[in-house]
Scaffold this active site. Sequence first.
Site, short mmCIF file in Angstrom:
data_model
loop_
_atom_site.label_atom_id
_atom_site.label_comp_id
_atom_site.label_asym_id
_atom_site.label_seq_id
_atom_site.Cartn_x
_atom_site.Cartn_y
_atom_site.Cartn_z
N ARG A 32 -99.62 48.38 -10.49
CA ARG A 32 -98.70 47.42 -9.87
C ARG A 32 -99.35 46.77 -8.66
O ARG A 32 -100.25 47.33 -8.06
CB ARG A 32 -97.44 48.15 -9.41
N ASP A 142 -112.81 35.95 -19.10
CA ASP A 142 -111.38 36.23 -19.29
C ASP A 142 -110.54 35.23 -18.50
O ASP A 142 -109.52 35.57 -17.92
CB ASP A 142 -111.07 37.66 -18.84
N GLU A 146 -102.89 33.18 -16.87
CA GLU A 146 -102.34 34.37 -16.19
C GLU A 146 -103.30 34.92 -15.14
O GLU A 146 -102.89 35.63 -14.24
CB GLU A 146 -102.05 35.50 -17.18
N ASP A 160 -108.87 38.77 -11.26
CA ASP A 160 -109.16 39.66 -12.37
C ASP A 160 -110.57 39.63 -12.90
O ASP A 160 -110.80 39.30 -14.05
CB ASP A 160 -108.22 39.37 -13.55
P1 ATP Z 1 -104.43 43.10 -15.78
O1 ATP Z 1 -104.11 44.56 -15.76
O2 ATP Z 1 -105.19 42.69 -16.98
O3 ATP Z 1 -105.00 42.62 -14.50
P2 ATP Z 1 -102.27 41.46 -15.07
O4 ATP Z 1 -103.12 40.35 -14.65
O5 ATP Z 1 -101.01 41.14 -15.79
O6 ATP Z 1 -103.02 42.44 -15.98
P3 ATP Z 1 -102.32 42.42 -12.37
O7 ATP Z 1 -103.61 41.76 -12.11
O8 ATP Z 1 -102.19 43.85 -12.05
O9 ATP Z 1 -101.87 42.36 -13.84
O10 ATP Z 1 -101.22 41.61 -11.61
C1 ATP Z 1 -99.88 41.62 -11.99
C2 ATP Z 1 -99.22 40.40 -11.40
O11 ATP Z 1 -99.13 40.51 -9.99
C3 ATP Z 1 -100.01 39.12 -11.63
O12 ATP Z 1 -99.73 38.57 -12.85
C4 ATP Z 1 -99.54 38.26 -10.45
O13 ATP Z 1 -98.33 37.62 -10.75
C5 ATP Z 1 -99.34 39.28 -9.37
N1 ATP Z 1 -100.53 39.36 -8.52
C6 ATP Z 1 -101.66 40.05 -8.78
N2 ATP Z 1 -102.56 39.91 -7.80
C7 ATP Z 1 -102.00 39.10 -6.90
C8 ATP Z 1 -102.43 38.57 -5.61
N3 ATP Z 1 -103.63 38.84 -5.14
N4 ATP Z 1 -101.59 37.76 -4.95
C9 ATP Z 1 -100.38 37.47 -5.46
N5 ATP Z 1 -99.91 37.93 -6.63
C10 ATP Z 1 -100.70 38.74 -7.35
MG MG Z 2 -104.28 40.09 -13.67
#
Ligand code: ATP
Ligand code: MG
Length: 281
Positions: A32, A142, A146, A160
Amino acid sequence: METQKGQESRRREWSLRDFEIGKPLGKGKFGRVYVAREAKSKYIVALKVIFKEQIEKYKIQHQLRREMEIQTSLRHPNILRLYGWFHDDERIFLILEYAHGGELYGLLRKTNYLSEEQAATYILSLTQALAYCHEKNVIHRDIKPENLLLDHEGRLKIADFGWSVQSRSKRQTMCGTLDYLAPEMVENRPHDYAVDNWTLGILCYEFLYGIPPFEAESQTDTFKRIIKVDLNFPSAPQTSAEAKHLITRLLVKDSSKRLSLQRIMEHPWIVKNADPSGICK
Ligand code: ATP
Ligand code: MG
């Protein structure tokens, strides 16, 4: 944080006690993300919490470590900063730059499609960030909406860098998102930097029309459309001939014939429409 103290704080050991945790920003496959504030400097960051158990389950410890090191070393206005990381017994915490504007994907879903000025500005930002990465021998592989975040000014930030290779093979089977992959990747052939150039073509199309070009009912059909490069342009929304020209020069099956990053930056559509500041009005 690091901006104030430079070298000194980069070596510093962080812990959870240094942060005040705020609202959750989102949930990913491995953990999270929360908005957080560094207690002393009041600097706002995003704290990504990853459970070690998950990392071990998918056997991506080494990949994660390598990718974290890569992202820490990258310094570009359009690449989300990873300031540092720390861990406790169960979790790994990534201290990330906070992207106040959230996912570009969200904006795209809200407005359905972007203006040529907006699209060109994002494509230019992405191209510059990728040119910087390629110079450092990093291929993202990648890039998709998203993984593109926006800061408080609307500037695009690539996020990411972690586990992109792992998460892709999982994504293919789990969610069926083949849409952004180059033909050489879906066909499992060797690939190089030019996969990112293909993805720029896909994104440019999606920004302008609201859907990726090879979208289909099933994965098999998307696969077929990608390898045939079955590209057509909807009549609405109307887009300029220059935009279509750029897309057509990027979505080329032979990876060596795709427009180079340098040529993208010089393309008439970019020159005419992109805001070099990277900020969309
Ligand atoms: P993955 O596990 O492949 O990274 P993901 O991109 O869905 O999957 P996260 O990178 O953990 O998951 O992030 C989840 C969500 O949190 C993102 O889709 C974004 O909306 C929010 N988020 C992540 N990083 C940030 C950030 N640095 N600033 C603002 N929101 C963020
Ligand atoms: Mg992500």
